[in-house]
Design a protein around this motif. Structure first.
Motif, mmCIF file in Angstrom:
data_model
loop_
_atom_site.group_PDB
_atom_site.id
_atom_site.type_symbol
_atom_site.label_atom_id
_atom_site.label_comp_id
_atom_site.label_asym_id
_atom_site.label_seq_id
_atom_site.Cartn_x
_atom_site.Cartn_y
_atom_site.Cartn_z
ATOM 1 N N CYS A 1 -12.166 -7.742 -8.802
ATOM 2 C CA CYS A 1 -11.856 -7.311 -10.197
ATOM 3 C C CYS A 1 -10.541 -6.467 -10.252
ATOM 4 O O CYS A 1 -9.994 -6.198 -9.491
ATOM 5 C CB CYS A 1 -12.901 -6.334 -10.478
ATOM 6 S SG CYS A 1 -13.040 -4.867 -9.695
ATOM 7 N N GLU A 2 -10.224 -6.186 -11.627
ATOM 8 C CA GLU A 2 -8.824 -5.366 -11.835
ATOM 9 C C GLU A 2 -8.771 -4.105 -11.244
ATOM 10 O O GLU A 2 -7.705 -3.770 -10.997
ATOM 11 C CB GLU A 2 -8.560 -5.429 -13.499
ATOM 12 C CG GLU A 2 -9.241 -6.369 -14.123
ATOM 13 C CD GLU A 2 -10.554 -6.091 -14.760
ATOM 14 O OE1 GLU A 2 -11.486 -6.927 -14.360
ATOM 15 O OE2 GLU A 2 -10.912 -5.091 -15.507
ATOM 16 N N HIS A 3 -9.988 -3.393 -11.316
ATOM 17 C CA HIS A 3 -9.953 -2.141 -10.547
ATOM 18 C C HIS A 3 -9.439 -2.171 -9.358
ATOM 19 O O HIS A 3 -8.785 -1.413 -8.806
ATOM 20 C CB HIS A 3 -11.195 -1.467 -10.595
ATOM 21 C CG HIS A 3 -11.926 -1.628 -12.062
ATOM 22 N ND1 HIS A 3 -11.400 -0.651 -12.709
ATOM 23 C CD2 HIS A 3 -13.040 -2.018 -12.518
ATOM 24 C CE1 HIS A 3 -12.192 -0.536 -13.954
ATOM 25 N NE2 HIS A 3 -13.188 -1.269 -13.852
ATOM 26 N N THR A 4 -9.826 -3.158 -8.350
ATOM 27 C CA THR A 4 -9.645 -3.432 -7.179
ATOM 28 C C THR A 4 -8.077 -3.738 -7.042
ATOM 29 O O THR A 4 -7.201 -3.219 -6.163
ATOM 30 C CB THR A 4 -10.338 -4.409 -6.321
ATOM 31 O OG1 THR A 4 -11.674 -4.179 -6.763
ATOM 32 C CG2 THR A 4 -10.089 -4.524 -4.866
ATOM 33 N N LEU A 5 -7.556 -4.484 -7.913
ATOM 34 C CA LEU A 5 -6.049 -5.043 -7.930
ATOM 35 C C LEU A 5 -5.379 -3.876 -8.278
ATOM 36 O O LEU A 5 -4.382 -3.502 -7.671
ATOM 37 C CB LEU A 5 -5.863 -6.199 -8.941
ATOM 38 C CG LEU A 5 -4.454 -6.601 -9.039
ATOM 39 C CD1 LEU A 5 -3.934 -7.034 -7.887
ATOM 40 C CD2 LEU A 5 -4.542 -7.688 -10.168
ATOM 41 N N GLU A 6 -5.831 -2.990 -9.090
ATOM 42 C CA GLU A 6 -5.172 -1.785 -9.778
ATOM 43 C C GLU A 6 -4.922 -0.665 -8.386
ATOM 44 O O GLU A 6 -4.014 -0.414 -8.134
ATOM 45 C CB GLU A 6 -5.811 -1.002 -10.579
ATOM 46 C CG GLU A 6 -4.948 -0.693 -12.079
ATOM 47 C CD GLU A 6 -5.949 0.104 -12.951
ATOM 48 O OE1 GLU A 6 -6.435 -0.695 -13.655
ATOM 49 O OE2 GLU A 6 -5.922 1.218 -12.893
ATOM 50 N N ALA A 7 -6.116 -0.418 -7.742
ATOM 51 C CA ALA A 7 -6.111 0.414 -6.559
ATOM 52 C C ALA A 7 -5.118 -0.120 -5.630
ATOM 53 O O ALA A 7 -4.422 0.928 -4.977
ATOM 54 C CB ALA A 7 -7.554 0.618 -6.288
ATOM 55 N N MET A 8 -5.236 -1.290 -5.323
ATOM 56 C CA MET A 8 -4.531 -1.985 -4.258
ATOM 57 C C MET A 8 -2.982 -1.773 -4.543
ATOM 58 O O MET A 8 -2.075 -1.686 -3.637
ATOM 59 C CB MET A 8 -4.927 -3.569 -3.998
ATOM 60 C CG MET A 8 -4.344 -3.992 -2.893
ATOM 61 S SD MET A 8 -4.898 -5.806 -2.766
ATOM 62 C CE MET A 8 -3.365 -6.370 -3.463
ATOM 63 N N SER A 9 -2.485 -1.870 -5.895
ATOM 64 C CA SER A 9 -1.176 -1.882 -6.081
ATOM 65 C C SER A 9 -0.496 -0.865 -5.741
ATOM 66 O O SER A 9 0.524 -0.547 -5.663
ATOM 67 C CB SER A 9 -1.070 -2.301 -7.866
ATOM 68 O OG SER A 9 -1.720 -1.256 -8.406
ATOM 69 N N GLY A 10 -1.235 0.564 -5.770
ATOM 70 C CA GLY A 10 -0.693 1.842 -5.376
ATOM 71 C C GLY A 10 -0.653 1.926 -3.925
ATOM 72 O O GLY A 10 0.266 2.842 -3.490
ATOM 73 N N SER A 11 -0.954 0.965 -3.170
ATOM 74 C CA SER A 11 -0.890 1.236 -1.738
ATOM 75 C C SER A 11 0.457 0.707 -1.345
ATOM 76 O O SER A 11 0.982 -0.088 -1.798
ATOM 77 C CB SER A 11 -1.778 0.215 -0.808
ATOM 78 O OG SER A 11 -3.279 0.663 -1.416
ATOM 79 N N GLU A 12 0.914 1.235 0.033
ATOM 80 C CA GLU A 12 2.309 0.861 0.401
ATOM 81 C C GLU A 12 2.215 -0.344 1.315
ATOM 82 O O GLU A 12 2.980 -1.206 1.268
ATOM 83 C CB GLU A 12 2.798 1.982 1.271
ATOM 84 C CG GLU A 12 3.310 3.055 0.594
ATOM 85 C CD GLU A 12 2.856 4.496 1.386
ATOM 86 O OE1 GLU A 12 2.998 5.413 0.579
ATOM 87 O OE2 GLU A 12 3.091 4.533 2.576
ATOM 88 N N PHE A 13 1.094 -0.439 2.158
ATOM 89 C CA PHE A 13 0.841 -1.630 2.760
ATOM 90 C C PHE A 13 -0.639 -2.523 2.674
ATOM 91 O O PHE A 13 -1.587 -2.054 2.823
ATOM 92 C CB PHE A 13 0.914 -1.389 4.394
ATOM 93 C CG PHE A 13 1.039 -2.231 5.313
ATOM 94 C CD1 PHE A 13 0.005 -2.744 5.906
ATOM 95 C CD2 PHE A 13 2.162 -3.069 5.410
ATOM 96 C CE1 PHE A 13 0.201 -4.108 6.948
ATOM 97 C CE2 PHE A 13 2.464 -4.067 6.221
ATOM 98 C CZ PHE A 13 1.451 -4.600 6.935
ATOM 99 N N LYS A 14 -0.135 -3.552 1.953
ATOM 100 C CA LYS A 14 -1.527 -4.274 1.437
ATOM 101 C C LYS A 14 -1.739 -5.271 2.274
ATOM 102 O O LYS A 14 -0.829 -6.411 2.418
ATOM 103 C CB LYS A 14 -1.289 -4.721 0.111
ATOM 104 C CG LYS A 14 -0.866 -3.459 -0.783
ATOM 105 C CD LYS A 14 -0.601 -3.784 -2.370
ATOM 106 C CE LYS A 14 0.818 -4.468 -2.585
ATOM 107 N NZ LYS A 14 1.841 -3.237 -2.636
ATOM 108 N N ILE A 15 -2.853 -5.548 2.791
ATOM 109 C CA ILE A 15 -3.265 -6.538 3.626
ATOM 110 C C ILE A 15 -4.513 -7.263 2.902
ATOM 111 O O ILE A 15 -5.436 -6.702 2.591
ATOM 112 C CB ILE A 15 -3.762 -6.196 5.053
ATOM 113 C CG1 ILE A 15 -2.760 -5.349 5.594
ATOM 114 C CG2 ILE A 15 -4.215 -7.494 5.927
ATOM 115 C CD1 ILE A 15 -3.540 -4.136 6.624
#
Lengths: 594, 642
Positions: free
Chosen positions: B543-557
């Motif tokens: 969902c968008e929440h996950t995408l949002e939370a992820m977008s703040g990370s430096e290293f996204k796997i």
């Protein structure tokens, strides 16, 4: 329980009371007591029995059904003396019956015995007192007051009453099975679908004597243990539906339907349900499906409705006429009833006599009356002096009986053995100008249209048979058609799910058996001996008879006739559609059919 | 027991069994067409006619109950001629030119019946009016020209699914199958469950996507369990040449009795997303292909470079228990990552587990819904989210099911029931308090309470009374009700259920939520941003929440089967196997393990979530235990009644 020999109902509606009904009642009780009759004659309050304005105060005495009107405390004493002590009706205070003419039903012919049709045209179906005045509801009072359910069933068994819907199953046995079922609630259903084309026996009874059916159902409900009944009436009988509803309302008002009928603690009520134009809903399980709100399709039996019917509960279904017989049997007794009819089929049967007879319409005869008596003595013989060819009995599932069967006594078994059925009582007489192949085609067209379509043999088989018959009538028959027809017919009879499919081939089989030469003429000679099948006939104007009056030419709808005034006219065979109008309008018998 | 004789052979059957049951038990057979083991027998095709001594007519063996002393003959001249007659009638009725039909030569019961009677041609020339084909439905086609009017589809649509979309119009030889009031199927109330297609004996109803791709005998059949919602319906995946062809119901096993919904039957074979084909890494703002070794080494390096609290790990509930268990062990037990969560944030399993810990196991199996006569449904829309359970309820609603539905949005679950209460709202504590009060006979402020909930007091009181009189009540709860912040009401409800003898069913949202809850996943909080974000998406959605939370990370796997905006935003993308390319177990809402077997081989370069974990574990010097079954199994028993 104490058994009173008589019950008196006293109208206690406000109008009657204002005219002195209470005083009349009190005086009545005093008079009865003074003659030591209190333990034999019971006095009950009742809703209005007649028309209080013109007849009140009034009383109704059972079991005779005598309706005494315009009473005063003074006249009450006379009534008690005459009616209860001396045992005769006091006519000067008795309500008179009204005459209601019915144009469709003539006076009975000599060989008729009118039992079911007895009161039609003599009583006002929308006035319950008329019915009561002709001994109506006396049987019900006797049943509720003096008989147990088992007594009732035994009486019906002893009467040998058979279902009048067509199957001829002993009604007593049917009621016995329903009584034996343990599940509740139980239902009493009346089959008033009457789908046979041309049959209107049931309609007459529903329109002219509806209470006889209600009374019969109520007695049956008591015997079987049901408290709710349904009359399934075809929607094409709006007057019958309306008459029934009025009758039911009035019966309720009079305490003859509903809760605590006649004070005997028995509850039974009836609702009218309407059909929606499907002949197949005359089949009992399809009828039940229709009442339940489902598609009117029959279902496989067992289980039979007596154990699992409406909504899975024990249900007894009988025809209108079967129910109408019941009060008469109870009231007039077994000796009277069993004195009419044949060995296996007691009582009378109504028939709708139609076709090429002089007197068409409804008749009622005891079983055992012969076809000859019905057609010639009652029916007046064939119209226009033509020759008798065949009589078709039992509706679209019945067979055609030729001249050799004219002395057959009419009975379930005899008709069956001759290749036909009793059905609900249709009887169509055919003269020499009837084409039997066309008749078979006509009935197959009907059953094909009315087939519900659930099972393969009937749905597809009747369609294939109809196609073959149409081909034969159109002059395109081939020799293989006859054995193919026989094979299809026998398979459909053997394999179909319900009576419609099992009976649909009957007209075809019986006409093939009795009139094979006509089929062969159509197939081999491309000829219709009866000069009916349009594709196989031609119209011709005889030169020696034609006067050139031009009437035929002017009336021909397709302008196929040519000719000048005073000269012989000629029909163009390519344009002629064989409608027969020219033959009808010609005053000189110049038009003949080849 | 009933004793009767079939073709001279004595046989014994249970009371209520039909003659057909007895015929088959005795080792004989008669042909059938309208008969189907899962449907109420209809008796219309007449192909099963047998001779019963003493009976006036031939008897349809599929409907007539066996009776003591019956003497039955199945292969007499009459029955054989009847069969030929029925079949020749059927062939003459509509268009049965076999050559062009998808069902021909193996999958058509009509054709097979004819072969069994040694028929080689049509004895009667067909004469029919051609029908237009209805191709308006996205999943299947209705060709009335092939229909034999057996009505299996109509009966299935009503008896099995409770939807009653299919029906018949006209009568006699004009009878025709229709949808609703004769509208194209694509515009009807059809819910695309596909049951009608499954039961159709001929090519009248055919699956669009798999048509002409192979007969049943050409396809490989693999038993599977659906992982879309947590019901875990059993199904059979059919493939050919390593390609998904069709998904059908499993006629032998499963509480779902071969039923499936569109999510389990059609969604998986109508996938339009594009596959990720190679591992990728973001360099200079662009995703570029790299090798698996390089990708996994890079990930491992990131784990080493960060504190474990800086790792946020998320996995899709569509993953099997094996993967969920390994994932949790790796990230939570070994790494002690900052967040180890199951996507979807569905607390139902957590709430159930917590409640069971307090008051003991309380859940019943889904099948109790099949014969309930009253139901209280709180906080779940079965018609949308657990369709097959919804079928059971809709069927019962046609039999006068008494219903109390409480949900934030309206549901069509009770559309056939005339005795129902529909509360639209979220004040579940008030609802439970109302039910408890009524059960105890406290009618003091009943009218007020009902009005406060926006209900018609007279009607509601009547239905509550009926609920109280019911013999087999059930209570169904879902994720709007079974929440950690609603535990009090949940507890009160379950205790009430125990008092009144009602069976409780908890529907646990998506896929493997139940396993997730038992394994200790975080399921009640939103995704948190962290320097390292590991998302094992597989073939699921986020969902968008996950995408949002992820977008703040430096290293996204991101481990994903398909390309999406999530993979577009990742730093490392790992191609992942889809559900059909891996085997694994799923713990259903009712606590049973279903096995999804591998149906096809993935293209080279795809690895499953479990594969990757094993490599990453190896690189971190760890091993992953394979004790998931034992550890989860005993925890299930604490929640679900055995």
């Amino acid at each position: 329980m104490a058994y009173y020999r008589s019950t008196v109902l006293v109208s206690m509606d406000p109008v009657s009371v204002s005219k002195g009904a209470l005083e009349v009642k009190q005086q009545l009780i005093r008079e009865l007591a003074s003659h030591n009759l209190s333990g034999e004659v019971r006095v009950l309050n009742s809703p209005r029995l007649g028309d209080p304005e013109t007849e009140g105060p009034d009383i109704l005495v059972y079991p005779e059904g005598s309706h005494y009107i315009q009473l005063t405390p003074a006249t009450v004493g006379q009534i008690v003396m005459e009616h209860f002590i001396k045992g005769r009706e006091l006519l000067q205070y008795k309500a008179q019956m009204r005459d209601v003419t019915d144009e469709e039903l003539g006076e009975p012919k000599e060989k008729e015995i009118r039992v079911i049709l007895e009161h039609i045209g003599k009583i006002d179906p929308r006035n319950i007192e008329d019915y009561i005045a002709v001994d109506g509801y006396q049987a019900l009072a006797k049943v509720l007051g003096e008989m147990s359910p088992e007594d009732v069933i035994q009486t019906i068994l002893d009467s040998k009453l058979r279902g009048r819907g067509g199957a001829g199953f002993p009604t007593g046995m049917k009621w016995k099975f329903a009584r034996q079922s343990k599940d509740t609630p139980k239902y009493m259903v009346c089959n008033a679908d009457e789908g046979d084309p041309g049959a209107f026996m049931n309609r007459k009874v529903l329109e002219g004597d509806p209470h006889s059916v209600l009374e019969g159902m109520t007695i049956g409900a008591y015997a079987v243990g049901a408290n709710q009944g349904y009359i399934y009436c075809r929607a094409e009988y709006p007057i019958a539906v309306s008459t029934l509803n009025t009758a039911i309302e009035q019966a309720r008002e009079y305490g003859l339907l509903g809760k605590d009928i006649l004070g005997f603690g028995f509850d039974f009520d009836i609702e009218v349900r309407m059909g929606a134009g499907a002949f197949v809903c005359g089949e009992e399980t399809a009828l039940l499906a229709s009442i339940e709100g489902n598609r009117g399709e029959p279902r496989v039996r067992p289980p039979f409705p007596a154990s699992k019917g409406l909504w899975g509960k024990p249900t007894n279904i009988n025809n209108v006429e079967t129910y109408a017989n019941v009060p008469k049997i109870i009231h007039r007794g077994l000796d009277w009833y069993t004195s009419m009819g044949s060995e296996k089929s007691k009582g009378t049967k109504t028939f709708a006599l139609a076709g090429d007879v002089v007197n068409t319409g409804l008749i009622e005869v005891p079983f055992g009356t012969t076809l000859r008596e019905i057609i010639y003595d009652i029916g007046g013989g064939i119209k226009d002096g033509k020759a008798f060819k065949a009589v078709q009995t039992g509706g679209p599932m019945g067979g055609c009986l030729p001249v050799s069967n004219l002395d057959l006594p009419v009975d379930y078994e005899t008709l069956g053995a001759a290749g036909s059925i009793m059905g609900s009582g249709g009887m169509i007489v055919m003269d020499e100008e009837t084409c039997m192949v066309d008749i078979a085609r006509f009935f197959m067209e009907f059953t094909q249209d009315e087939s519900c379509g659930k099972c393969v043999p009937c749905r597809v088989g009747t369609r294939r048979i109809l196609e073959i018959l149409e081909r034969i009538c159109a002059g395109k028959g081939v020799p293989e058609d006859i054995p193919l027809l026989r094979q299809l017919c026998s398979e459909i009879i053997q394999d179909s799910l319900c009576g419609l499919g099992q009976g649909a081939p009957n007209p075809v089989i019986s006409t093939m058996n009795q009139f094979l030469s006509e089929y062969e003429a159509h197939i081999y000679n491309k000829r219709c001996p009866a000069k009916v099948c349009r594709s196989l006939i031609s119209f011709e104007i005889l030169a020696d008879k034609c006067t050139g009056c031009t009437v035929c030419a002017r009336n021909c709808p397709v302008s196929a006739i040519h000719g000048e005034r005073k000269h012989t006219h000629v029909i163009d065979p390519d344009l002629c559609i064989r409608c027969g109008i020219c033959k009808q309008v010609c005053n000189f018998d110049a038009v003949v059919i080849n | 027991m009933i004793q009767l004789t079939i073709n001279g052979q004595p046989v014994e059957v249970e009371t209520g069994a039909t003659i057909l049951d007895a015929v088959r038990k005795a080792g004989f057979n008669v042909p059938t067409l309208c008969y189907h083991p899962k449907l109420v027998s209809y008796g219309s095709c007449r192909l099963c006619l047998v001779e019963v001594e003493g009976a006036r007519t031939l008897q349809p063996s599929c409907v007539v109950p066996a009776n003591n002393g019956m003497v039955v003959h199945t292969d007499t001249d009459k029955t054989k001629s009847a069969r030929k007659f029925i079949l020749s009638m059927l062939f003459s009725e509509r268009n049965h030119f076999c050559m062009y039909c998808q069902d021909t030569d193996g999958d058509c019961e009509l054709q097979q019946a004819a072969y069994d009677e040694d028929m080689t041609h049509w004895p009667i020339t067909p004469a029919y009016k051609p029908f237009l084909v209805d191709a308006s439905h996205p999943d299947f086609i209705l060709d009335n020209n092939r229909c034999i009017l057996c009505r299996r589809c109509v009966r299935a649509c009503t008896e099995l699914v409770g939807n009653a979309t299919l029906g018949f119009e006209e009568r006699g030889s004009g009878s025709i199958l229709i949808a609703d009031n004769n509208v194209p199927l694509g515009e009807s109330t059809c819910i695309s469950c596909g049951t009608c297609v499954q039961v159709c004996p001929t090519g009248a109803l055919i699956d669009r996507r798999s048509a002409y791709q192979g007969r049943e005998t050409d396809l490989t059949h693999v038993d599977s369990v659906c992982m879309d919602c947590s019901l875990g319906c059993e199904r059979v995946v059919k493939t050919r040449d390593n390609r998904l062809v069709r998904i059908d119901g499993n006629l032998e096993h499963g509480f779902n009795e071969s039923l499936l919904c569109s999510d389990g039957r059609y969604k998986p074979v109508s996938e339009t997303r594009k596959r990720v084909t190679t591992p990728m890494v973001r360099r200079n703002g662009q995703l570029e292909p790299i090798s698996w070794d390089e990708a996994l080494s890079a990930i491992s390096a990131q784990f080493k470079a960060h504190d474990s609290s800086e790792i946020s790990a998320h996995i899709s509930p569509r993953q099997p228990v094996e993967a969920l268990s390994a994932f949790h062990e790796f990230f939570a037990d070994h790494f002690k990552a900052g967040q180890v969560a199951l996507l979807g944030h569905d607390q139902t399993a957590l709430a159930s587990v917590k409640l069971a810990a307090e008051i003991g196991a309380f859940e019943s199996e889904i099948s109790v819904l099949k014969d309930c006569d009253a139901a209280i449904v709180l906080g779940v829309d079965m018609v949308k989210d657990h369709q097959v359970a919804g079928f059971f309820m809709k069927r019962q609603a046609m039999q006068d099911l008494k219903l109390f539905i409480a949900n934030s949005t309206s549901t069509s679950l009770g559309e056939w029931s005339s005795n129902k209460i529909d509360y639209i709202g979220t004040d579940y504590p008030a609802v439970v308090s109302l039910l408890r009060g009524f059960a105890k006979g406290e009618t003091a402020n009943l009218t007020e309470k009902l009005q406060q909930l926006g209900l018609n007091p007279a009607h509601a009181e009547k239905v509550l009374g009926q609920l109280k009189e019911s013999q087999k009540p059930v209570i169904v709860v879902g994720n709007e009700f079974a929440r950690l912040d609603n535990l009090q009401a949940f507890r009160d409800l379950v205790l009430l259920a125990r008092e009144i003898g009602a069976k409780v069913v908890t529907l646990k949202g998506k896929g493997n939520n139940f396993a997730g809850g038992l394994l200790g996943y975080e399921m009640d909080a939103q995704a948190k941003t962290a320097p390292v974000f590991y998302l094992a998406l597989g073939d699921g959605h986020a969902c968008e929440h996950t995408l949002e939370a992820m977008s703040g990370s430096e290293f996204k796997i991101v481990q994903s089967s398909y390309i999406s905006e999530i993979t577009d935003a990742a730093d490392i993308v790992l191609p992942c196997t889809i559900w059909a390319e891996q085997a694994g177990h799923y713990l259903t809402s009712e606590g049973k393990f279903g096995l999804n077997q591998q149906a096809i081989q993935a293209a080279d370069g795809n690895k499953s979530v479990l594969d990757v974990l094993e490599v990453l574990a190896g690189k971190s010097g760890l091993t992953i235990a394979e004790t998931w079954r034992d550890s989860v199994q005993e925890k299930v028993a604490a929640v679900v009644l055995s």
